[in-house]
Each structure stands twice: as structure tokens, then as C-alpha cells.
Design an enzyme around this catalytic site. Sequence first.
Site, short mmCIF file in Angstrom:
data_model
loop_
_atom_site.label_atom_id
_atom_site.label_comp_id
_atom_site.label_asym_id
_atom_site.label_seq_id
_atom_site.Cartn_x
_atom_site.Cartn_y
_atom_site.Cartn_z
N SER A 53 -3.72 12.17 -69.01
CA SER A 53 -4.16 12.31 -69.41
C SER A 53 -5.82 12.89 -70.00
O SER A 53 -6.18 11.89 -70.67
CB SER A 53 -3.19 12.58 -70.92
OG SER A 53 -3.56 13.48 -72.21
N LYS A 65 -3.32 16.62 -70.89
CA LYS A 65 -4.51 16.76 -72.06
C LYS A 65 -3.22 16.50 -73.36
O LYS A 65 -2.69 17.64 -73.31
CB LYS A 65 -5.09 17.32 -71.80
CG LYS A 65 -6.92 17.46 -73.98
CD LYS A 65 -8.05 17.88 -73.48
CE LYS A 65 -8.32 17.25 -74.90
NZ LYS A 65 -8.04 15.60 -75.13
N ILE A 87 -13.39 11.17 -77.96
CA ILE A 87 -13.30 12.70 -78.17
C ILE A 87 -12.01 13.29 -78.91
O ILE A 87 -12.24 14.12 -79.91
CB ILE A 87 -11.85 13.44 -76.54
CG1 ILE A 87 -13.31 13.15 -75.57
CG2 ILE A 87 -12.01 14.93 -77.02
CD1 ILE A 87 -14.92 13.87 -75.48
N CYS A 111 -3.95 6.51 -78.75
CA CYS A 111 -5.28 6.54 -78.47
C CYS A 111 -6.21 5.62 -79.07
O CYS A 111 -5.61 5.60 -81.18
CB CYS A 111 -5.63 7.67 -78.27
SG CYS A 111 -6.94 8.16 -78.70
N THR A 125 -6.51 3.56 -72.80
CA THR A 125 -8.46 2.97 -72.58
C THR A 125 -8.42 1.42 -73.60
O THR A 125 -7.46 1.27 -74.74
CB THR A 125 -9.23 3.91 -72.99
OG1 THR A 125 -8.92 3.95 -74.72
CG2 THR A 125 -9.79 4.75 -72.18
N GLY A 129 -8.75 2.70 -64.06
CA GLY A 129 -9.65 2.10 -63.52
C GLY A 129 -9.24 2.63 -61.89
O GLY A 129 -9.34 2.23 -61.78
N GLY A 155 -7.59 8.49 -63.90
CA GLY A 155 -8.12 8.96 -65.12
C GLY A 155 -9.80 9.25 -64.57
O GLY A 155 -9.84 10.68 -63.95
#
Length: 300
Positions: free
Chosen positions: A20, A44, A70, A128, A191, A242, A263
Site C-alpha cells: 500500500s 493506497k 506522505i 503508519c 516502515t 525491502g 513496495g
Amino acid sequence: MNMKVNIAGVEWKNPVTTASGTFGSGAEYADFVDLNRLGAVTTKGVASVPWPGNPTPRVAEICGGMMNAIGLQNPGIDLFCERDIPFLRKFDTKIIVNVCGRSETDYCEVVERLADEAVDMLEINISCPNVKEGGIAFGQSAKAAEEITRAVKRYAKQPVIMKLSPNVTDIAEMARAVEAGGADAVSLINTLTGMKIDIHRRTFLLANRTGGVSGPAVHPIAVRMVYDTAQAVKIPIIGMGGIANAEDAIEMMLAGASAVSVGTANFHNPTVTMEIVDGIERYLEKNHIEDVRELTGAVR
């Protein structure tokens, strides 16, 4: 040779999807990627109302990957249902909608709205690191993660994938919590929180100060967390973090993932997902493996 995998009752033609936020909702990549060749497309993140995202600059290149802040910019669920779902339905691939929100109500509103839409799975982004409101709190507290999972499941008609944050002490604890809340699958890792400073201007490179680190640099961490999670839960795992080639994807599956999500690599190699599908097939042929599902958790 079988490349099909079953994720929470949904059969994919192969174990490869998109992460995403790196693939839009497919239209941006349709000139480069035959979407029919992917096991699934993960969209997304979409919220109940449009989000503008964070101020710029919000992307930075780093050694071994990138950072982004973002802030889950998205057009909102109304436009998404009107524009993006009909586009994706043209292709022979499964549709996974990533859902984001700032509160339990936000998440549930979107999930309820999607209940009667022609999508196959929901991925709930509770992890996130760029949203200052509720998202990261849900992703870092086992109790909160279990509660939001249970709340979402009350409204969901599609299988629910809970996307886990790596920014925790014990990823297995978080996985067990969402499993207890009724999650049908988990995806990880999102992340890692990082920071980059411009030494010449003596200021933060991202307007948000911190951002999510992704790319090859995080892959070994992701493999370890997928392995830990596989030892802790019985529900399927979609591994990400990764993955840049078929070897990375196979490694993730050997660690315990039933499928993989690609990703950051999409940004510098738009055809990478198809290359990974082909690479997994070649690996199976070379090693005389009849079923791709034999790879999952083969390393113990």
C-alpha cells in the site's frame, strides 16, 4: 506446478501483491505491469474523507532505501469507490483495500462502506508512523490493536488483514493481540521510524521531521519479524519490507510468509512485481518443488 496460495479463504493465482502506498490503485502502473499477472493489488490507504497528507518535503532518498512522510494523502472513500474499484475490477486479480483512520469510528465507517463493494480483502493500517493522531497508538499497544481489530470485524464482510508496525518491542505480542481480536491474516512490516538531517541547511530533510524508512536496508529486520510472527500465530502472514527481487520474496516465505508484498522497489523498477512472480516460478522449477506453499515456513 502450483503457484496458487490461499489467504484467509481467498485464493490468489500467485503469492505476490503490492504494498500500500507504492502502487496507487493500479492505474499509475498499468502501462508497465500486467495487473492480471499479480496475485493481488493492494491499494493506497483510503479514509472516510479526503486527507491532504503532510506538508512537503515529504520524501527523501537514503542509503539502502528511502524515507517518506506522505501522511496517508488520499481522495476519500466516495471517490475511491466511484473511480478505483471499477478500474481494478477490469483485471483478473484480487483487490485488497488498505484502510486508514484516526479513530475507531473512522476505520469502522470505511469498512462498513466497503462491505458491499466488489473487493476481496481489507488491510487495516494501524501502523503508519506519519499520522500524529490515532494510527500509531493502535499499532503500538497490544490492547488497542486487539480492540480495533474486534471493532472492525463487526462491520467487515471481507477477510481482514491487520498491518503491523515494526516500531514495537515485541512483534509477536502484537500479532497475537490482533489474532485474538479476530484478524484473518496479518501483514508486516510497515516502515520503521527514522530521521534525516540536512547538514548544510542544519534542518530536518522532511517537513514532518520523522518519516518511514523502507527499502533493502530494512529487509533483514522484516524477515526476522515475519519469522517471529510465524512462531506466534496460526493465521496467514503477508510478508513485506525491502523485497526487491525473487530471492528476497522467497526468503520471506521461508521465514513463514504465505504471500509477499512489494513496495519501495516499484519506484525504481516498475516491472519488479512481474519479475518476482517469474523468479519464484523458476526457483520452484529448478528445485523440483511442485507447490509454492511448500516454501512457507520451511526454515524453522
